[in-house]
Design an enzyme around this catalytic site. Structure first.
Site, PDB file in Angstrom:
ATOM      1  N   HIS A  71       0.827  -1.209   0.000  1.00 41.18           N
ATOM      2  CA  HIS A  71       0.000   0.000   0.000  1.00 41.18           C
ATOM      3  C   HIS A  71       0.859   1.255   0.000  1.00 41.18           C
ATOM      4  CE1 HIS A  71       0.994  -0.050   4.260  1.00 41.18           C
ATOM      5  NE2 HIS A  71       0.499   1.154   4.381  1.00 41.18           N
ATOM      6  N   LYS A  76       9.641  -2.514   3.452  1.00 41.84           N
ATOM      7  CA  LYS A  76      10.801  -2.334   4.344  1.00 41.84           C
ATOM      8  C   LYS A  76      10.802  -3.385   5.438  1.00 41.84           C
ATOM      9  CE  LYS A  76      14.201   0.359   5.796  1.00 41.84           C
ATOM     10  NZ  LYS A  76      14.997  -0.878   5.884  1.00 41.84           N
ATOM     11  N   LYS A 100       3.869  -1.858  12.102  1.00 40.62           N
ATOM     12  CA  LYS A 100       4.877  -1.046  12.799  1.00 40.62           C
ATOM     13  C   LYS A 100       5.110   0.268  12.053  1.00 40.62           C
ATOM     14  CE  LYS A 100       8.267  -3.735  13.963  1.00 40.62           C
ATOM     15  NZ  LYS A 100       9.547  -4.473  14.072  1.00 40.62           N
ATOM     16  N   LYS A 112      10.015  -8.680   5.150  1.00 39.27           N
ATOM     17  CA  LYS A 112      11.057  -9.318   5.981  1.00 39.27           C
ATOM     18  C   LYS A 112      11.724 -10.411   5.182  1.00 39.27           C
ATOM     19  CE  LYS A 112      11.521  -8.831  10.248  1.00 39.27           C
ATOM     20  NZ  LYS A 112      11.916  -7.799  11.051  1.00 39.27           N
ATOM     21  N   SER A 368      15.855   3.844  10.340  1.00 39.50           N
ATOM     22  CA  SER A 368      16.112   3.359   8.976  1.00 39.50           C
ATOM     23  C   SER A 368      15.490   4.313   7.958  1.00 39.50           C
ATOM     24  CB  SER A 368      15.483   1.972   8.768  1.00 39.50           C
ATOM     25  OG  SER A 368      16.357   0.959   9.194  1.00 39.50           O
TER      26      SER A 368
HETATM   27  N1  GLU Z   1      14.544  -5.574  11.717  1.00 40.88           N
HETATM   28  C1  GLU Z   1      14.074  -4.406  12.365  1.00 40.88           C
HETATM   29  C2  GLU Z   1      12.624  -4.576  12.784  1.00 40.88           C
HETATM   30  O1  GLU Z   1      12.155  -5.673  12.979  1.00 40.88           O
HETATM   31  C3  GLU Z   1      14.334  -3.143  11.570  1.00 40.88           C
HETATM   32  C4  GLU Z   1      13.692  -3.063  10.239  1.00 40.88           C
HETATM   33  C5  GLU Z   1      14.198  -1.888   9.384  1.00 40.88           C
HETATM   34  O2  GLU Z   1      14.940  -1.067   9.877  1.00 40.88           O
HETATM   35  O3  GLU Z   1      13.800  -1.853   8.223  1.00 40.88           O
HETATM   36  O4  GLU Z   1      11.936  -3.629  13.032  1.00 40.88           O
END
Ligand code: GLU
Length: 477
Positions: A71, A76, A100, A112, A368
């Site tokens: 969306h 990320k 998140k 992920k 990030s």
């Molecule tokens: N792996 C981290 C998380 O679970 C960071 C993800 C990121 O910075 O893109 O939030």
């Protein structure tokens, strides 16, 4: 540290757990069924098998990248290196990334990745080969790029792996002006940003500091306001656990126990986190730390009497099996998915306050995002402004001095007139993000008296924001 998340025969998978949490919140949103389905579903999963030479032989490596929601683009989320990696886990973690990002207003969809290897039993050379080959696989399928999908560190990965990903990506995209935004969590020398490494742990502290500042909320769980002198137990001394411990200690908390793979240690007077890290480096273990008692079974540390329990390792650590024995008043989810829905029911029944992962550990992806912005703008935060700000502040001080006839000391003047560096801007942006996101979640929680968990409130905030994107696109009018 963490138990093997797959060791117990769980009734539901991790992805199903996330779906259950979602469904519990969805009923509060009154959104159309089709839209909720679209928000919940995992959009794409890419499963890979590729050969990598390990010693004298080739080994077939199993790896994944899941993009949960398109969306907002890019998608990320981190890349995990662990022997427990599987498709269900990667999909669950990608879904959590979507929610998140929405909670902290990071304009990305969730993703992920994971590679099924044990980084502890793999040499640096082999890790490099695997990482570079994985990146090539992503490039081949258009699963990576600053506007497509942007990986980052997660469990078992860090700056070094991100530098390999960047280098491989750039070799295939020479001259791509925004190419450095293809991955975050890079070393500062490779386009990384100051404060990213410690961002998740720092965000955990900012979130907790805000949460414990509300008198009525604290009274409801039998706690006083403020972090000072609060007793804390932490599971996991990796990047997130270590920085969370360090920053909580700096706020005046007492870190009374830490659990790791090799066992746990307990000291009711508080552990010195920096000294513990040194001890672990020297001896290879947190056990036998001077002044502390060893606890042979690591998971037993979770059941110690304390104010705040911070699981900062892996998913499925607090389940229906051990939840009734947990004594902490606050469970602060620094890891992703450490509490299962059935574990949560028991904890809520006991009156625990559970601070959900998708809010509390969002500091990592927030910084990030700042790193990605830095890469696209090709300039360090503060570079253009620092001197200009300092000169403005100096002029103000000089005017005040002239009008009052009082002179400031050189040190005092220096402190007041200092312009912000990149690290100051990153940390203040992170603090603001964590505070604002919590206020939004708290507002929703207060509005619905029948909403028992903060996780449900956080999901409602996320679902609402994502639904607005779809509606703005005219997909679900
Ligand atoms: N792996 C981290 C998380 O679970 C960071 C993800 C990121 O910075 O893109 O939030």
């Amino acid at each position: 540290m963490a138990n093997d998340p797959n060791a117990k025969i769980a009734k539901y998978s991790f992805y199903q757990n996330v779906e259950m949490y979602f469904d519990k919140a969805a009923v509060f949103t009154k959104l159309p069924k089709g839209l909720l389905e679209q928000i919940k579903v995992c959009n794409s999963v890419y499963t890979m098998h590729f050969p990598v030479k390990m010693g004298n032989e080739y080994q077939v490596i199993e790896a994944y990248r899941a993009q949960h929601s398109h969306h907002r683009m890019p998608t990320k989320g981190g890349i995990r290196y662990s022997i427990h990696v599987n498709q269900d886990e990667v999909m669950a973690l990608a879904a959590l990334m979507t929610y998140k990002c929405a909670i902290v207003d990071v304009p990305f969809g969730g993703a992920k990745g994971g590679i099924k290897i044990s980084p502890r039993n793999t040499t640096a050379k082999q890790l490099e080969r695997i990482t570079r080959r994985y990146t090539v696989e992503l490039i081949k399928k258009n699963f990576i790029g600053p506007g497509i999908d942007v990986p980052a560190p997660d469990y078992g990965t860090g700056e070094r792996e991100m530098a390999w990903i960047l280098d491989t990506y750039m070799s295939y995209h020479p001259g791509q002006i925004d190419g450095y935004g293809c991955v975050t969590g890079k070393p500062v020398s490779q386009g990384g940003i100051r404060g990213r490494t410690e961002a998740t742990g720092r965000g955990v502290m900012f979130g907790l500091r805000e949460i414990v500042s509300y008198k009525d909320d604290m009274k409801a769980i039998g706690m006083t306001v403020g972090l000072k002198d609060k007793t804390v137990v932490i599971q996991g001394l990796g990047n997130v656990g270590y920085y969370a411990a360090k920053f909580m200690e700096e706020e005046g908390c007492k870190i009374i126990a830490i659990a790791e793979l090799e066992g746990a240690i307990h000291d009711p007077n508080g552990l010195d986190v920096m000294k513990l890290v040194k001890h672990r480096k020297e001896t290879g273990s947190i056990l036998n730390f001077p002044g502390a008692t060893n606890i042979a079974i690591s998971a037993a540390a979770l059941e110690l009497e304390c104010d705040i329990l911070i699981p900062a390792a892996l998913e499925n650590q607090i389940t229906e099996e051990n939840a009734s024995r947990i004594k902490a008043k606050i469970i602060a989810e620094a890891a992703n998915g450490p509490v299962t829905p059935m574990g949560e029911e028991i904890l809520l029944e006991k009156g625990c306050l559970i601070i959900p992962d998708m809010y509390l550990n969002a500091g990592g992806v927030t910084v990030s995002y700042f790193e990605w912005l830095k890469n696209l703008s090709h300039v360090r935060f503060g570079r253009m402004q620092k001197r200009a700000d300092e000169s403005t502040y100096n002029n103000i001080i000089s005017t005040v001095e002239r009008l009052t006839g009082r002179q400031l000391g050189e040190k005092e003047r220096g402190m007041i007139t200092r312009g912000a560096d990149e690290i100051d801007i990153v940390n203040s942006g992170l603090e603001e993000t964590m505070i604002e996101a919590y206020r939004q979640i708290r507002e929703v929680a207060k509005k619905h008296k029948d909403m028992k968990s903060m996780r449900t409130a956080a999901f409602v905030v996320a679902i609402q924001k994502i639904s607005e994107s779809y509606m703005a696109m005219g997909i679900f009018p």
